[in-house]
Design a protein around this motif. Structure first.
Motif, PDB file in Angstrom:
ATOM      1  N   GLY A   1       0.559   6.011  -4.344  1.00 40.52           N
ATOM      2  CA  GLY A   1       0.430   4.561  -4.324  1.00 40.52           C
ATOM      3  C   GLY A   1       1.768   3.869  -4.492  1.00 40.52           C
ATOM      4  N   LEU A   2       2.745   4.585  -5.041  1.00 42.42           N
ATOM      5  CA  LEU A   2       4.074   4.006  -5.243  1.00 42.42           C
ATOM      6  C   LEU A   2       4.837   3.847  -3.931  1.00 42.42           C
ATOM      7  CD1 LEU A   2       5.095   6.031  -8.441  1.00 42.42           C
ATOM      8  CD2 LEU A   2       4.220   3.689  -8.330  1.00 42.42           C
ATOM      9  N   GLY A   3       4.335   4.470  -2.854  1.00 42.90           N
ATOM     10  CA  GLY A   3       5.000   4.376  -1.558  1.00 42.90           C
ATOM     11  C   GLY A   3       4.605   3.137  -0.765  1.00 42.90           C
ATOM     12  N   LEU A   4       3.691   2.345  -1.287  1.00 40.08           N
ATOM     13  CA  LEU A   4       3.245   1.138  -0.598  1.00 40.08           C
ATOM     14  C   LEU A   4       4.218  -0.013  -0.841  1.00 40.08           C
ATOM     15  CD1 LEU A   4      -0.551   1.276  -1.554  1.00 40.08           C
ATOM     16  CD2 LEU A   4       0.474   1.956   0.624  1.00 40.08           C
ATOM     17  N   SER A   5       4.148  -1.030   0.004  1.00 31.90           N
ATOM     18  CA  SER A   5       4.959  -2.234  -0.206  1.00 31.90           C
ATOM     19  C   SER A   5       4.452  -2.962  -1.446  1.00 31.90           C
ATOM     20  CB  SER A   5       4.856  -3.159   1.008  1.00 31.90           C
ATOM     21  OG  SER A   5       3.553  -3.742   1.076  1.00 31.90           O
TER      22      SER A   5
ATOM     23  N   MET B   1      -8.229  -6.714 -15.495  1.00 31.48           N
ATOM     24  CA  MET B   1      -6.934  -7.419 -15.580  1.00 31.48           C
ATOM     25  C   MET B   1      -6.005  -6.963 -14.467  1.00 31.48           C
ATOM     26  SD  MET B   1      -4.835  -9.488 -17.393  1.00 31.48           S
ATOM     27  CE  MET B   1      -5.061  -9.564 -19.168  1.00 31.48           C
ATOM     28  N   VAL B   2      -5.386  -7.922 -13.804  1.00 32.37           N
ATOM     29  CA  VAL B   2      -4.347  -7.652 -12.804  1.00 32.37           C
ATOM     30  C   VAL B   2      -3.072  -8.306 -13.319  1.00 32.37           C
ATOM     31  CG1 VAL B   2      -3.602  -8.013 -10.418  1.00 32.37           C
ATOM     32  CG2 VAL B   2      -6.025  -7.580 -10.919  1.00 32.37           C
ATOM     33  N   PHE B   3      -1.986  -7.532 -13.356  1.00 37.76           N
ATOM     34  CA  PHE B   3      -0.772  -7.992 -14.024  1.00 37.76           C
ATOM     35  C   PHE B   3       0.221  -8.630 -13.056  1.00 37.76           C
ATOM     36  CE2 PHE B   3      -2.612  -4.785 -16.760  1.00 37.76           C
ATOM     37  CZ  PHE B   3      -2.553  -5.392 -18.002  1.00 37.76           C
ATOM     38  N   GLN B   4       1.269  -9.175 -13.645  1.00 34.89           N
ATOM     39  CA  GLN B   4       2.287  -9.921 -12.900  1.00 34.89           C
ATOM     40  C   GLN B   4       2.980  -9.037 -11.866  1.00 34.89           C
ATOM     41  OE1 GLN B   4       4.901 -11.883 -15.594  1.00 34.89           O
ATOM     42  NE2 GLN B   4       6.043 -12.955 -14.015  1.00 34.89           N
ATOM     43  N   LYS B   5       3.417  -7.867 -12.298  1.00 34.75           N
ATOM     44  CA  LYS B   5       4.063  -6.942 -11.371  1.00 34.75           C
ATOM     45  C   LYS B   5       3.079  -5.842 -11.000  1.00 34.75           C
ATOM     46  CE  LYS B   5       8.816  -7.694 -12.929  1.00 34.75           C
ATOM     47  NZ  LYS B   5      10.042  -7.077 -13.504  1.00 34.75           N
ATOM     48  N   PRO B   6       3.022  -5.479  -9.716  1.00 36.20           N
ATOM     49  CA  PRO B   6       2.133  -4.386  -9.336  1.00 36.20           C
ATOM     50  C   PRO B   6       2.454  -3.139 -10.162  1.00 36.20           C
ATOM     51  CG  PRO B   6       3.078  -5.447  -7.392  1.00 36.20           C
ATOM     52  CD  PRO B   6       3.793  -6.006  -8.585  1.00 36.20           C
ATOM     53  N   ASN B   7       1.415  -2.506 -10.695  1.00 30.93           N
ATOM     54  CA  ASN B   7       1.643  -1.346 -11.562  1.00 30.93           C
ATOM     55  C   ASN B   7       0.726  -0.176 -11.188  1.00 30.93           C
ATOM     56  OD1 ASN B   7      -0.676  -2.656 -12.447  1.00 30.93           O
ATOM     57  ND2 ASN B   7      -0.357  -2.140 -14.592  1.00 30.93           N
ATOM     58  N   PRO B   8       0.810   0.289  -9.917  1.00 29.93           N
ATOM     59  CA  PRO B   8      -0.016   1.451  -9.565  1.00 29.93           C
ATOM     60  C   PRO B   8       0.368   2.665 -10.409  1.00 29.93           C
ATOM     61  CG  PRO B   8       1.571   0.981  -7.823  1.00 29.93           C
ATOM     62  CD  PRO B   8       1.649  -0.147  -8.794  1.00 29.93           C
TER      63      PRO B   8
ATOM     64  N   THR C   1       1.134 -13.072  -8.081  1.00 28.20           N
ATOM     65  CA  THR C   1       1.971 -13.125  -6.871  1.00 28.20           C
ATOM     66  C   THR C   1       3.433 -13.437  -7.182  1.00 28.20           C
ATOM     67  OG1 THR C   1       1.546 -15.486  -6.482  1.00 28.20           O
ATOM     68  CG2 THR C   1      -0.008 -13.929  -5.511  1.00 28.20           C
ATOM     69  N   SER C   2       3.804 -13.525  -8.459  1.00 30.92           N
ATOM     70  CA  SER C   2       5.160 -13.976  -8.795  1.00 30.92           C
ATOM     71  C   SER C   2       6.226 -12.987  -8.349  1.00 30.92           C
ATOM     72  CB  SER C   2       5.278 -14.251 -10.293  1.00 30.92           C
ATOM     73  OG  SER C   2       5.096 -13.068 -11.031  1.00 30.92           O
ATOM     74  N   ALA C   3       5.856 -11.707  -8.165  1.00 33.32           N
ATOM     75  CA  ALA C   3       6.833 -10.704  -7.738  1.00 33.32           C
ATOM     76  C   ALA C   3       6.766 -10.423  -6.237  1.00 33.32           C
ATOM     77  CB  ALA C   3       6.607  -9.399  -8.523  1.00 33.32           C
ATOM     78  N   LEU C   4       5.974 -11.233  -5.504  1.00 33.72           N
ATOM     79  CA  LEU C   4       5.722 -10.951  -4.087  1.00 33.72           C
ATOM     80  C   LEU C   4       6.405 -11.971  -3.184  1.00 33.72           C
ATOM     81  CD1 LEU C   4       1.903 -10.133  -4.279  1.00 33.72           C
ATOM     82  CD2 LEU C   4       3.849  -8.577  -4.568  1.00 33.72           C
ATOM     83  N   ASP C   5       6.619 -11.563  -1.928  1.00 35.08           N
ATOM     84  CA  ASP C   5       7.206 -12.483  -0.947  1.00 35.08           C
ATOM     85  C   ASP C   5       6.125 -13.453  -0.456  1.00 35.08           C
ATOM     86  OD1 ASP C   5       5.733 -11.398   1.320  1.00 35.08           O
ATOM     87  OD2 ASP C   5       7.150  -9.736   1.366  1.00 35.08           O
ATOM     88  N   PRO C   6       6.509 -14.510   0.269  1.00 39.91           N
ATOM     89  CA  PRO C   6       5.527 -15.529   0.675  1.00 39.91           C
ATOM     90  C   PRO C   6       4.364 -14.987   1.498  1.00 39.91           C
ATOM     91  CG  PRO C   6       7.749 -16.396   0.922  1.00 39.91           C
ATOM     92  CD  PRO C   6       7.901 -14.943   0.583  1.00 39.91           C
ATOM     93  N   THR C   7       4.641 -14.033   2.393  1.00 35.38           N
ATOM     94  CA  THR C   7       3.567 -13.479   3.224  1.00 35.38           C
ATOM     95  C   THR C   7       2.554 -12.726   2.370  1.00 35.38           C
ATOM     96  OG1 THR C   7       5.060 -13.280   5.112  1.00 35.38           O
ATOM     97  CG2 THR C   7       3.045 -11.964   5.171  1.00 35.38           C
ATOM     98  N   ALA C   8       3.053 -11.879   1.469  1.00 35.84           N
ATOM     99  CA  ALA C   8       2.163 -11.125   0.587  1.00 35.84           C
ATOM    100  C   ALA C   8       1.414 -12.072  -0.355  1.00 35.84           C
ATOM    101  CB  ALA C   8       2.960 -10.099  -0.207  1.00 35.84           C
ATOM    102  N   THR C   9       2.087 -13.133  -0.780  1.00 37.07           N
ATOM    103  CA  THR C   9       1.447 -14.113  -1.659  1.00 37.07           C
ATOM    104  C   THR C   9       0.239 -14.752  -0.986  1.00 37.07           C
ATOM    105  OG1 THR C   9       3.456 -14.617  -2.892  1.00 37.07           O
ATOM    106  CG2 THR C   9       1.783 -16.344  -2.822  1.00 37.07           C
TER     107      THR C   9
ATOM    108  N   GLN D   1      -0.017  -4.477  -5.024  1.00 36.33           N
ATOM    109  CA  GLN D   1      -0.804  -5.431  -5.801  1.00 36.33           C
ATOM    110  C   GLN D   1      -2.262  -5.418  -5.347  1.00 36.33           C
ATOM    111  OE1 GLN D   1      -0.859  -6.439  -8.643  1.00 36.33           O
ATOM    112  NE2 GLN D   1       0.168  -8.421  -8.856  1.00 36.33           N
ATOM    113  N   ARG D   2      -2.485  -5.313  -4.039  1.00 30.89           N
ATOM    114  CA  ARG D   2      -3.869  -5.209  -3.560  1.00 30.89           C
ATOM    115  C   ARG D   2      -4.513  -3.903  -4.013  1.00 30.89           C
ATOM    116  NH1 ARG D   2      -3.985  -5.776   2.491  1.00 30.89           N
ATOM    117  NH2 ARG D   2      -1.709  -5.615   2.489  1.00 30.89           N
TER     118      ARG D   2
END
Length: 254
Positions: free
Chosen positions: A148-152, A92-99, A178-186, A157-158
């Protein structure tokens, strides 16, 4: 119904949160080696259905359900099902990145360690392989022991997807990844989904019609807990069978 060609088969699935019915008699077969998107307005049951597939929905104490969901020839609601194994096979991968508040390396190695992989060389290989699969290795290979919390946001999410892949799942569930990500990251995540579909069965909940059209082979449309329509994405978006599907896709509600 034969399981050949399908990763999940839902038969008459009903689900309640307390007295509120969230899923109503959902019967659908989800094909293997495909990206299946689940669309519908907020509160329609799409995330609930997704979380049924690896029984994450069990974490809600007032939940109860009836019907069957078949995975590998077995009903996932059976008392014989090992939930740890199910959730390993169906990641499962969630809506908000959760490292996790751990290093990049330890985020990816977390699951394999729990499953008994202890040798450093084996873990090193698995961490690199998983990070390469999500196109993150070149960006982080020199700082694997940084948090991992220091990543964009997009990198986080990746990383979370890499953490899922390290468990060597068969299917990957993505709840609006991708709902919490900018267009490039999406776009990077969408490219990743298209790449991963060659190896995994992917089921993605999305509120974004364009995203569903871009990344998925099949689409399920939910409305008020009911599965209104299921079929090939291109056909559903160009020639839906149900008027409610057309109304939603064309923006008349939702």
């Amino acid at each position: 119904m034969s399981e050949n060609g399908f990763i999940f088969i839902s038969e008459g699935l009903n689900l309640w949160y307390g007295k509120t019915q969230a899923l109503k008699d959902v019967s659908v077969s989800i094909e293997k080696q495909k990206v299946t998107s689940i669309i519908g307005p907020s509160g329609c049951g799409k995330s609930t259905f997704l979380k049924v597939l690896n029984r994450m929905v069990d974490l809600v104490p007032i939940v109860r359900y009836s019907g069957n969901v078949i995975f590998h020839g077995q009903d996932i609601f059976s008392e014989k099902i090992n939930l740890v194994n199910l959730r390993t096979m169906v990641g499962m991968v969630f809506q908000k990145p959760n490292p996790f508040p751990k290093s990049i390396y330890d985020n990816v190695a977390f699951g394999p360690r729990i499953h008994g992989k202890k040798k450093k060389a084996e873990l090193d290989e698995l961490v690199e392989k998983s990070l390469r699969q999500v196109a993150l290795w070149e960006e982080v290979k020199d700082r694997l022991h940084d948090s991992g919390l220091g990543l964009s946001g997009g990198q986080q999410q990746r990383l979370c997807i890499a953490r899922t892949l390290a468990n060597e799942p068969e299917a990957i569930l993505m709840d609006e990844p991708t709902s919490a990500l900018d267009p490039t990251a999406t776009l990077r995540i969408e490219d990743l989904i298209r790449t991963l579909r060659k190896q995994y069965h992917i089921i993605i909940v999305t509120h974004n019609m364009q995203q569903a059209a871009r990344v998925s082979d099949h689409t399920l449309f939910f409305l008020s807990g009911e599965l209104v329509e299921a079929g090939e994405t291109e056909t559903m978006f160009t020639n839906p069978k149900d008027q409610r599907t057309e109304d939603y896709i064309t923006g008349r509600f939702g």
